[in-house]
Design an enzyme around this catalytic site. Structure first.
Site, PDB file in Angstrom:
ATOM      1  N   ARG A 172       0.581  14.108  12.980  1.00  0.00           N
ATOM      2  CA  ARG A 172       0.854  13.935  11.553  1.00  0.00           C
ATOM      3  C   ARG A 172       0.891  15.269  10.787  1.00  0.00           C
ATOM      4  O   ARG A 172       0.151  15.473   9.809  1.00  0.00           O
ATOM      5  CB  ARG A 172      -0.152  12.948  10.934  1.00  0.00           C
ATOM      6  CG  ARG A 172      -0.180  11.641  11.710  1.00  0.00           C
ATOM      7  CD  ARG A 172      -0.785  10.529  10.941  1.00  0.00           C
ATOM      8  NE  ARG A 172       0.115   9.982   9.942  1.00  0.00           N
ATOM      9  CZ  ARG A 172      -0.224   8.992   9.113  1.00  0.00           C
ATOM     10  NH1 ARG A 172      -1.432   8.474   9.164  1.00  0.00           N
ATOM     11  NH2 ARG A 172       0.642   8.537   8.237  1.00  0.00           N
ATOM     12  N   LYS A 189       0.839  -1.213   0.000  1.00  0.00           N
ATOM     13  CA  LYS A 189       0.000   0.000   0.000  1.00  0.00           C
ATOM     14  C   LYS A 189       0.867   1.254   0.000  1.00  0.00           C
ATOM     15  O   LYS A 189       0.587   2.205  -0.733  1.00  0.00           O
ATOM     16  CB  LYS A 189      -0.901  -0.027   1.242  1.00  0.00           C
ATOM     17  CG  LYS A 189      -1.404   1.326   1.713  1.00  0.00           C
ATOM     18  CD  LYS A 189      -2.188   1.179   3.006  1.00  0.00           C
ATOM     19  CE  LYS A 189      -2.377   2.464   3.766  1.00  0.00           C
ATOM     20  NZ  LYS A 189      -1.183   2.992   4.431  1.00  0.00           N
ATOM     21  N   ASN A 190       1.921   1.238   0.813  1.00  0.00           N
ATOM     22  CA  ASN A 190       2.708   2.459   0.979  1.00  0.00           C
ATOM     23  C   ASN A 190       3.744   2.666  -0.123  1.00  0.00           C
ATOM     24  O   ASN A 190       4.558   3.585  -0.047  1.00  0.00           O
ATOM     25  CB  ASN A 190       3.364   2.487   2.364  1.00  0.00           C
ATOM     26  CG  ASN A 190       2.295   2.653   3.444  1.00  0.00           C
ATOM     27  OD1 ASN A 190       1.161   3.009   3.144  1.00  0.00           O
ATOM     28  ND2 ASN A 190       2.668   2.395   4.691  1.00  0.00           N
ATOM     29  N   ARG A 249      -8.867   0.023   3.787  1.00  0.00           N
ATOM     30  CA  ARG A 249      -7.871   0.986   3.286  1.00  0.00           C
ATOM     31  C   ARG A 249      -6.552   0.297   2.965  1.00  0.00           C
ATOM     32  O   ARG A 249      -5.804   0.749   2.101  1.00  0.00           O
ATOM     33  CB  ARG A 249      -7.599   2.064   4.348  1.00  0.00           C
ATOM     34  CG  ARG A 249      -8.506   3.262   4.267  1.00  0.00           C
ATOM     35  CD  ARG A 249      -7.922   4.409   5.049  1.00  0.00           C
ATOM     36  NE  ARG A 249      -6.567   4.707   4.609  1.00  0.00           N
ATOM     37  CZ  ARG A 249      -5.579   5.103   5.403  1.00  0.00           C
ATOM     38  NH1 ARG A 249      -5.790   5.262   6.687  1.00  0.00           N
ATOM     39  NH2 ARG A 249      -4.395   5.354   4.923  1.00  0.00           N
ATOM     40  N   ASP A 305       4.474   0.169  12.000  1.00  0.00           N
ATOM     41  CA  ASP A 305       3.239  -0.475  11.524  1.00  0.00           C
ATOM     42  C   ASP A 305       3.176  -1.966  11.879  1.00  0.00           C
ATOM     43  O   ASP A 305       2.128  -2.587  11.774  1.00  0.00           O
ATOM     44  CB  ASP A 305       3.103  -0.297  10.009  1.00  0.00           C
ATOM     45  CG  ASP A 305       3.221   1.159   9.622  1.00  0.00           C
ATOM     46  OD1 ASP A 305       2.269   1.906   9.859  1.00  0.00           O
ATOM     47  OD2 ASP A 305       4.289   1.563   9.134  1.00  0.00           O
ATOM     48  N   CYS A 343      -4.569   7.808   9.216  1.00  0.00           N
ATOM     49  CA  CYS A 343      -4.939   7.301  10.534  1.00  0.00           C
ATOM     50  C   CYS A 343      -4.639   8.295  11.645  1.00  0.00           C
ATOM     51  O   CYS A 343      -3.645   9.007  11.604  1.00  0.00           O
ATOM     52  CB  CYS A 343      -4.191   5.997  10.791  1.00  0.00           C
ATOM     53  SG  CYS A 343      -4.761   4.689   9.718  1.00  0.00           S
TER      54      CYS A 343
HETATM   55  N1  EPU Z   1       6.410  14.257  10.614  1.00  0.00           N
HETATM   56  C1  EPU Z   1       6.485  15.578  10.934  1.00  0.00           C
HETATM   57  N2  EPU Z   1       6.359  16.491   9.922  1.00  0.00           N
HETATM   58  C2  EPU Z   1       6.149  16.123   8.629  1.00  0.00           C
HETATM   59  C3  EPU Z   1       6.096  14.758   8.312  1.00  0.00           C
HETATM   60  C4  EPU Z   1       6.224  13.827   9.337  1.00  0.00           C
HETATM   61  O1  EPU Z   1       6.660  15.943  12.090  1.00  0.00           O
HETATM   62  O2  EPU Z   1       6.034  17.004   7.754  1.00  0.00           O
HETATM   63  C5  EPU Z   1       6.514  13.241  11.688  1.00  0.00           C
HETATM   64  C6  EPU Z   1       5.192  12.484  11.868  1.00  0.00           C
HETATM   65  O3  EPU Z   1       4.295  13.191  12.687  1.00  0.00           O
HETATM   66  C7  EPU Z   1       5.645  11.185  12.477  1.00  0.00           C
HETATM   67  C8  EPU Z   1       7.027  10.967  11.854  1.00  0.00           C
HETATM   68  O4  EPU Z   1       7.436  12.237  11.328  1.00  0.00           O
HETATM   69  O5  EPU Z   1       5.793  11.327  13.866  1.00  0.00           O
HETATM   70  C9  EPU Z   1       7.063   9.946  10.751  1.00  0.00           C
HETATM   71  O6  EPU Z   1       6.107  10.271   9.761  1.00  0.00           O
HETATM   72  P1  EPU Z   1       6.330   9.895   8.231  1.00  0.00           P
HETATM   73  O7  EPU Z   1       6.308  11.161   7.434  1.00  0.00           O
HETATM   74  O8  EPU Z   1       7.486   9.006   8.120  1.00  0.00           O
HETATM   75  O9  EPU Z   1       5.013   9.079   7.930  1.00  0.00           O
HETATM   76  P2  EPU Z   1       4.075   9.167   6.660  1.00  0.00           P
HETATM   77  O10 EPU Z   1       4.877   9.336   5.420  1.00  0.00           O
HETATM   78  O11 EPU Z   1       2.962  10.119   6.915  1.00  0.00           O
HETATM   79  C10 EPU Z   1       4.175   6.632   6.097  1.00  0.00           C
HETATM   80  C11 EPU Z   1       3.175   5.524   6.006  1.00  0.00           C
HETATM   81  C12 EPU Z   1       2.703   5.149   7.389  1.00  0.00           C
HETATM   82  C13 EPU Z   1       3.914   4.709   8.206  1.00  0.00           C
HETATM   83  C14 EPU Z   1       4.966   5.819   8.220  1.00  0.00           C
HETATM   84  C15 EPU Z   1       6.234   5.408   8.930  1.00  0.00           C
HETATM   85  C16 EPU Z   1       2.132   6.007   3.908  1.00  0.00           C
HETATM   86  C17 EPU Z   1       0.914   6.438   3.168  1.00  0.00           C
HETATM   87  N3  EPU Z   1       2.040   5.997   5.226  1.00  0.00           N
HETATM   88  O12 EPU Z   1       3.480   7.722   6.692  1.00  0.00           O
HETATM   89  O13 EPU Z   1       1.829   4.047   7.231  1.00  0.00           O
HETATM   90  O14 EPU Z   1       3.507   4.445   9.516  1.00  0.00           O
HETATM   91  O15 EPU Z   1       5.291   6.205   6.881  1.00  0.00           O
HETATM   92  O16 EPU Z   1       6.793   4.275   8.332  1.00  0.00           O
HETATM   93  O17 EPU Z   1       3.148   5.658   3.316  1.00  0.00           O
HETATM   94  C18 EPU Z   1       0.021   2.678   7.682  1.00  0.00           C
HETATM   95  O18 EPU Z   1       0.282   2.087   6.626  1.00  0.00           O
HETATM   96  O19 EPU Z   1      -0.842   2.264   8.503  1.00  0.00           O
HETATM   97  C19 EPU Z   1       0.712   3.912   8.003  1.00  0.00           C
HETATM   98  C20 EPU Z   1       0.319   4.746   8.964  1.00  0.00           C
END
Ligand code: EPU
Length: 440
Positions: free
Chosen positions: A129, A26-27, A423, A315, A124
């Protein structure tokens, strides 16, 4: 979806046994679909799972004039981005709150159209986030970000994007992808340090390289991107969803079951496999996939800390915690990626688990949540028998964990809000049936 379709009645206490197939991640898949927007041509993505996030991204692409054909049965998505146009803001707003992927449209749309409108994001509820890293990156590359619109963000780059030196304060997956997708066509060189290097990101780099991009990565997690003038369409087969594979592995452990996960691959799951073995789970790595099973006897407790790759994925944490309620002794989980990812343990406690949450860092990894007010460490004491009950699904991974708990518990459970699980878990009802679960 009506509320009856959104409820699963489960009778637990029966091992999950059998074989299921897990498709692409998915990611990754959702990001590769966005990458297709960079090229005025046709891209073909294979091994795509039938999950809601794929439909959300397809809809958003279509609103921008892109032709998308989703062949769910075969898992093939064909995207023709020869023509791209500005979407109607009101139409884009209908997708508000549905996913976090829309923010990644920024770079490709700026390159193709000079502007982008990004709806309010979903995803989620597992922490704040924020998207501050994404916006800082886009600004560094030369974009102007207008956050005044109440339902979204308007971004422009009338003079195009230009290479820049960027450092991420935390190795964010999304912000790394944002930078890659925006920098590949930016003029000049971009250096991105402090980046994330998850396998899904490296698969995105493979896609971008197939399209014509020039990207290298140093041992210290610094990406170097040399902007090119144009990109072409790609054909690519997605890597397997290692989160879904680990979720079924945890389900095998929690239910005393035996599950062959076709498609699961070892390199991306190495860290999970080590923990699975330490708990006492057995696995057998085969060419076609990985068999996971509970060998009988007591499971052993572990201390784990979630981290960015190659650490233990956040995850993987939620499904595994359910299995840890059945391990003999005290397990400790220190969540260092999200500040608020233990909300799902409350229903587990109501089902009979012993889980205590702490604000302290119960581990040794540097953690952004130290001395802050977040309950981001958990101590789990087991084994505790679980008893079925009514559960409301809170988020994707938490929801799947509740489902596992219901399947491991004695007696009936009613799990509400299960459409959230669609999802990210393709045909999970069909897979549960194939594994002999008792549910309706
Ligand atoms: N963060 C910030 N500012 C930003 C971006 C992120 O502070 O601008 C913080 C977040 O709040 C969090 C940390 O950095 O505490 C990590 O967030 P990251 O950006 O790595 O997560 P993401 O890209 O929003 C993806 C996956 C998530 C997975 C995370 C970590 C997707 C669509 N989502 O999220 O997947 O947990 O990376 O590996 O790729 C899931 O599949 O259930 C899921 C939540």
């Amino acid at each position: 979806m009506n509320s009856e379709n959104d409820v699963l009645r489960v009778v637990g206490g029966k091992p999950l046994n059998g074989k299921i197939k897990v498709r692409g991640a998915k990611n990754f898949v959702s990001k590769a679909m966005v990458a297709a927007l960079l090229a005025p041509g046709v891209s073909v993505l294979k091994n795509v799972p039938e999950i809601r996030d794929v439909h959300v991204v397809s809809d958003l692409l279509r609103l921008h004039g892109v032709n998308v054909d989703v062949n769910g049965a075969d898992g093939v998505v064909t995207i023709d981005a020869s023509h791209v146009e500005l979407a109607n803001v009101a139409d884009v707003d209908t997708l508000s709150g549905s996913s976090r992927i829309p923010i990644l449209f920024s770079g490709p749309l700026l390159h193709r159209l000079g502007e982008a409108f990004i709806p309010a994001l979903g995803g989620c509820a597992i922490g704040g986030r924020p998207i501050d890293f994404h916006l800082a990156t886009l600004r560094k590359l030369g974009a102007t970000v207008d956050k005044e619109h109440e339902d979204g963000i308007h971004i422009t780059a009338p003079n195009g994007l230009h290479g820049a030196k960027i450092h991420l304060p935390y190795p964010s997956v999304g912000a790394t992808e944002q930078t890659l997708l925006a920098a590949v066509l930016a003029e000049g060189k971009t250096e991105l340090s402090g980046a994330a290097i998850e396998p899904e990101i490296m698969d995105l780099v493979s896609v971008l390289q197939k399209m014509g991009a020039v990207i290298s990565v140093d041992v210290d997690r610094t990406f170097r991107i040399e902007g090119v003038k144009e990109l072409k369409g790609f054909t690519h087969t997605s890597l397997t969803d290692r989160i879904e594979a680990a979720s079924w592995a945890s389900a095998a452990l929690a239910t005393h079951g035996d599950i062959f996960v076709k498609g699961a691959t070892q390199p991306e799951m190495m860290t999970f496999l080590n923990v699975f073995r330490k708990i006492g789970g057995e696995f057998d790595i085969q060419d076609e996939g990985i068999r996971f099973w509970h060998p009988g006897g007591d499971l052993k407790p572990v201390a784990i800390e979630t981290d960015v790759h190659p650490g233990f994925m956040t995850d993987w944490q939620q499904p595994l915690v359910v299995a840890l309620t059945q391990a003999k002794g005290l397990s400790i989980v220190h969540e260092t990626v999200y500040e608020n990812r233990f909300g799902f343990t409350k229903p587990l406690v109501q089902m009979g688990a012993t889980v205590q949450l702490y604000r302290e860092c119960l581990g040794s990894l540097p953690c952004r949540f130290q001395q802050r007010n977040y309950k981001h460490s958990a101590v789990i004491f087991g084994p505790t028998p679980l008893t079925g009950r009514d559960i409301d699904v809170p988020d994707l991974r938490g929801g799947f964990s509740h489902l596992i708990a219901a399947l491991a518990a004695e007696g009936p459970s009613t799990v509400r809000g299960i459409s959230l699980i669609d999802r990210g878990y393709a045909d999970f009802r069909g897979k549960l049936a194939a594994l002999g679960a008792d549910f309706e």
